[in-house]
Design a protein around this motif. Structure first.
Motif, PDB file in Angstrom:
ATOM      1  N   LEU A 160       0.975  -1.052  -0.159  1.00  0.00           N
ATOM      2  CA  LEU A 160      -0.237   0.467   0.059  1.00  0.00           C
ATOM      3  C   LEU A 160       0.944   0.994  -0.249  1.00  0.00           C
ATOM      4  N   ALA A 201      -0.954  -0.488  -5.139  1.00  0.00           N
ATOM      5  CA  ALA A 201      -2.140  -0.375  -3.774  1.00  0.00           C
ATOM      6  C   ALA A 201      -3.736  -0.691  -4.867  1.00  0.00           C
ATOM      7  N   ALA A 204      -3.270  -8.542   1.087  1.00  0.00           N
ATOM      8  CA  ALA A 204      -3.394  -7.022   0.610  1.00  0.00           C
ATOM      9  C   ALA A 204      -4.565  -6.740   1.282  1.00  0.00           C
TER      10      ALA A 204
END
Length: 381
Positions: A82, A88, A151
Motif C-alpha cells: 500500500l 495499492a 493486501a
C-alpha cells in the motif's frame, strides 16, 4: 516478485493459524453437539467480573487482534503493497467491490426487515482462513497472488473496522469517548517526542480500552487507533512497531483467534437447523459471501484496470483474481464478530453463524478447487 522477510513471516503465521482455526472450529462444534454440550456451552457463558467469558474474549482479547491488524496495515502503508499507489490501487478497488456487492445482495433481500442490520456480515474476509487455504496449494501459487490476497484481506479488515465504528455504535457516552481520545492524543505526543519504550503506550492503551468500552463505541476499535501511535521509525527490526508486531503474531494466531473461534462456534445445532437457511438473513449471508465476494472483487478490479486506475501485477491473470475472490468469501472470524454486534436475538445469531460457517466452507472449497485447477492447467501448458 520478491517477498520481504516480514511478509513471509506474516504469511507463514497466518497459514498455520488458519489450519488451527479449522481444527478448533470442528472440535468446538463436535463438543457442542455431544453429551457434554450443556456443560460446554455453560462454561463460555460463565460470569467473570460481570461479563461472560465469551464477552471478555470478544471485547477484550480481540482488541489485541485488531492491534495487530492496525500494525500490519501501518506497515503496508509505509513499506508494503500500500506504500505505492500503483500497487495499492488494485487490492483497494477489489476490496471496495468485495464489500459493496455482498452488502448490496444482503440488503436486496433484507431491506426493511428486522435483519437489515446484518448488511455488514458478508462484507468481511477472514485473513487467517483465506491464507490458510491458499497455502494448501503449495509452491504453485504465484508470489503476486499471495501479496494480492493478503493486501485485499487487510484492506477488507480496515473496511470492516470502519463499518463497526459507524454502523454498529448505538449510543455514545461522549465524556468517556473524549477521555479515550484524550489518552490517544497524549500517546500521539509521546510518539512525536520519539519515546520508543512500549510500556507507556501499552499502559495507555489499556486505560484507553476501558473508557472506549464504556463509551458505546466498540472497544476493539482501540486496538486499531493504538497501532498508529506506536513508534514506527524506519520500520526496521529495532523499531517499536516491528517488535510489537513480531511479538503479537504467534499469540494472536495460535491463542486469541482459536479462543474466539471456540467460544463463538459452540453452537448446539438443532434438528431443524436447515429451516433457518431459508430465511432472508441466512440467504443474504450465503449469497453475499459465496457469490457477492468473487463477483464484486472481479468486477471492481476489471473496472479499475479498464479505467486505467490500476494494473494487473506481473504473474497475475484474471483467473487468479476470481480465485482470490472466492477465497475472500471466507468470512468466519470477522463475519461472526459483526453478527454479534448486529443482532440481539439468540436464535437469529445462531442461524447467522450457521450460514457463515456454510458460506465460508463453500467459498473455501470452491476457491481451493478452482485455483488448483487453473494452476495445474498453467503448469501443464
Amino acid at each position: 516478485m520478491k517477498l520481504t522477510k516480514t511478509f513471509k513471516a506474516f504469511f507463514e503465521n497466518e497459514k498455520s493459524g488458519g489450519l488451527l482455526l479449522l481444527f478448533v472450529t470442528i472440535l468446538s462444534l463436535y463438543i457442542a453437539n455431544s453429551s457434554y454440550a450443556v456443560e460446554y456451552i455453560a462454561f463460555w457463558e460463565k460470569d467473570l467480573g460481570g461479563h461472560s467469558i465469551t464477552h471478555w474474549i470478544n471485547d477484550g482479547l480481540m482488541t489485541i487482534f485488531f492491534l495487530l491488524i492496525g500494525l500490519e496495515l501501518e506497515r503496508e502503508i509505509y513499506h508494503g503493497e500500500l506504500s505505492n499507489i500503483k500497487n495499492a490501487s488494485l487490492p483497494i478497488m477489489a476490496a471496495f467491490g468485495g464489500m459493496l456487492v455482498p452488502a448490496a445482495i444482503f440488503l436486496a433481500l433484507n431491506f426493511g426487515t428486522a435483519t437489515q442490520n446484518g448488511a455488514g456480515i458478508p462484507m468481511a474476509t477472514d485473513i487467517a482462513f483465506a491464507i490458510g487455504i491458499l497455502s494448501l496449494l503449495g509452491k504453485k501459487v504465484p508470489s503476486s497472488l499471495k501479496v494480492f490476497l493478503t493486501a485485499l484481506a487487510v484492506i477488507d479488515d480496515l473496511g470492516a473496522i470502519i463499518v463497526i465504528a459507524i454502523f454498529y455504535t448505538s449510543s455514545i457516552a461522549f465524556v468517556n469517548l473524549a477521555i479515550a481520545l484524550g489518552i490517544w492524543g497524549l500517546l500521539f505526543i509521546l510518539n512525536r517526542m520519539k519515546v520508543q519504550n512500549l510500556i507507556p503506550y501499552l499502559i495507555g492503551g489499556v486505560v484507553m480500552w476501558y473508557f472506549m468500552l464504556n463509551s458505546g463505541v466498540h472497544a476493539t476499535i482501540t486496538g486499531v487507533i493504538l497501532a498508529f501511535v506506536i513508534p514506527f521509525g524506519n520500520g526496521d527490526e529495532n523499531s517499536s512497531s516491528y517488535k510489537l508486531q513480531h511479538f503479537l503474531h504467534k499469540p494472536v494466531a495460535f491463542v486469541i483467534l482459536p479462543l474466539f473461534a471456540i467460544a463463538n462456534t459452540c453452537i448446539a445445532i438443532e434438528s431443524n437447523w436447515h429451516e433457518g437457511l431459508t430465511h432472508r438473513n441466512a440467504l443474504g449471508i450465503i449469497l453475499g459471501l459465496v457469490v457477492g465476494k468473487p463477483l464484486g472483487i472481479l468486477l471492481f478490479s476489471s473496472v479499475g484496470v479498464s479505467a486505467g486506475l490500476c494494473a494487473l501485477p506481473k504473474g497475475l491473470r484474471w483467473a487468479h483474481i476470481l480465485g482470490a475472490g472466492m477465497l475472500g468469501g471466507i468470512g468466519f472470524t470477522m463475519s461472526i464478530f459483526i453478527t454479534l454486534l448486529a443482532f440481539k436475538d439468540p436464535e437469529v445469531i445462531v442461524f447467522s453463524k450457521i450460514a457463515i460457517l456454510i458460506a465460508s466452507l463453500l467459498s473455501g472449497i470452491f476457491g481451493f478447487v478452482y485455483l488448483k485447477f487453473i494452476l495445474k492447467k498453467k503448469k501443464s501448458i
